[in-house]
Motif scaffolding. Sequence first.
Motif, PDB file in Angstrom:
ATOM      1  N   ASN A  81       0.982  -1.318   0.176  1.00  0.00           N
ATOM      2  CA  ASN A  81      -0.010  -0.473   0.162  1.00  0.00           C
ATOM      3  C   ASN A  81       0.744   1.518  -0.194  1.00  0.00           C
ATOM      4  OD1 ASN A  81      -2.844   1.561   0.215  1.00  0.00           O
ATOM      5  ND2 ASN A  81      -3.085   1.586   2.004  1.00  0.00           N
ATOM      6  N   ARG A 117      -3.582   9.894   1.715  1.00  0.00           N
ATOM      7  CA  ARG A 117      -4.578   9.210   0.828  1.00  0.00           C
ATOM      8  C   ARG A 117      -3.783   7.935   0.381  1.00  0.00           C
ATOM      9  NH1 ARG A 117      -5.601  11.801  -3.796  1.00  0.00           N
ATOM     10  NH2 ARG A 117      -6.448  10.158  -4.545  1.00  0.00           N
ATOM     11  N   SER A 118      -4.133   6.721  -0.018  1.00  0.00           N
ATOM     12  CA  SER A 118      -3.581   6.354  -0.253  1.00  0.00           C
ATOM     13  C   SER A 118      -3.505   6.005  -2.078  1.00  0.00           C
ATOM     14  CB  SER A 118      -4.951   4.531  -0.195  1.00  0.00           C
ATOM     15  OG  SER A 118      -4.548   3.648   0.967  1.00  0.00           O
ATOM     16  N   ASN A 122      -2.980   0.166  -4.314  1.00  0.00           N
ATOM     17  CA  ASN A 122      -2.304  -1.002  -3.455  1.00  0.00           C
ATOM     18  C   ASN A 122      -2.694  -1.981  -4.235  1.00  0.00           C
ATOM     19  OD1 ASN A 122      -4.198  -3.383  -1.983  1.00  0.00           O
ATOM     20  ND2 ASN A 122      -4.020  -1.787  -0.146  1.00  0.00           N
ATOM     21  N   ILE A 156      -6.250  -0.573  -6.010  1.00  0.00           N
ATOM     22  CA  ILE A 156      -6.285   1.408  -6.066  1.00  0.00           C
ATOM     23  C   ILE A 156      -4.901   1.282  -6.792  1.00  0.00           C
ATOM     24  CG2 ILE A 156      -5.704   3.191  -5.077  1.00  0.00           C
ATOM     25  CD1 ILE A 156      -6.590   1.482  -2.382  1.00  0.00           C
ATOM     26  N   ARG A 181      -6.600   6.407  -7.215  1.00  0.00           N
ATOM     27  CA  ARG A 181      -8.432   6.144  -7.963  1.00  0.00           C
ATOM     28  C   ARG A 181      -8.297   4.309  -7.140  1.00  0.00           C
ATOM     29  NH1 ARG A 181     -10.920   9.867 -10.131  1.00  0.00           N
ATOM     30  NH2 ARG A 181      -9.747  11.524 -10.891  1.00  0.00           N
ATOM     31  N   PHE A 182      -9.598   3.416  -7.095  1.00  0.00           N
ATOM     32  CA  PHE A 182     -10.314   2.868  -6.669  1.00  0.00           C
ATOM     33  C   PHE A 182     -10.450   1.695  -8.235  1.00  0.00           C
ATOM     34  CE2 PHE A 182     -12.199   4.550  -3.121  1.00  0.00           C
ATOM     35  CZ  PHE A 182     -11.044   3.775  -1.940  1.00  0.00           C
ATOM     36  N   THR A 187      -9.467   8.299  -3.883  1.00  0.00           N
ATOM     37  CA  THR A 187      -9.517   7.031  -2.385  1.00  0.00           C
ATOM     38  C   THR A 187      -9.819   8.411  -1.815  1.00  0.00           C
ATOM     39  OG1 THR A 187      -7.333   7.911  -2.303  1.00  0.00           O
ATOM     40  CG2 THR A 187      -8.026   5.438  -3.096  1.00  0.00           C
TER      41      THR A 187
END
Length: 150
Positions: free
Chosen positions: A107, A118-119, A122, A131, A135-136, A143
Motif C-alpha cells: 500500500n 491518501r492511498s 494498493n 487502487i 483511484r479505486f 481514494t
Amino acid sequence: MTLHLSRLLQITVLTTCAFTSAALADGVADTARDWGLIGTWAVDCSAPPVKGRGTIISYEIASDGSLIYRRDHDASDLNEIADARVDPDQTLVLSIVLSKARQTRENGIAKTADGSIRSVFNRGEDGSYTIRDGRFVANGKLTPALRKCD
C-alpha cells in the motif's frame, strides 16, 4: 566436544536471528513514525467505526516493537506490517500481511498539503491493483483523504 560446539553454534544463530528480527521490526516502526503515520486516521474522526468498512484506520506500534494495521478498532482485524520504506517522491510504501486473506499487499500512502493522507496504490503480490494512481480500480473514484484523529 563436537556436540557442544554444534549446540553453541545453534544458540548463536538463533540469538542472531532473534535480534535481527527485532531490529527489522524496529526499523519498520521507526520508518512509519518518522514519516508521521502512527495514530488513528479517518475521513470523519467523530463517526463511529463500522466493522469491516475500514472507516477508521490505525497504525500502531505493538508491545514487541512491530508495526500493526488495524481497521475500525476491531481486535480481530489486526494485521502486521512487514516492511515500510519511503520512496523518493515521499510516498510511504507498506507491505501489509493480511493473515485472514492469506496474502500480502503493498500500500502506497501520500501526504496531502493539509496534512491528511491518501492511498495512492494498493497491489497484491500477483500485481493486481485495487487502487492505482489514487483511484479505486473498481469504480474510478478517488481514494478518500484521511485526517489524523489523535
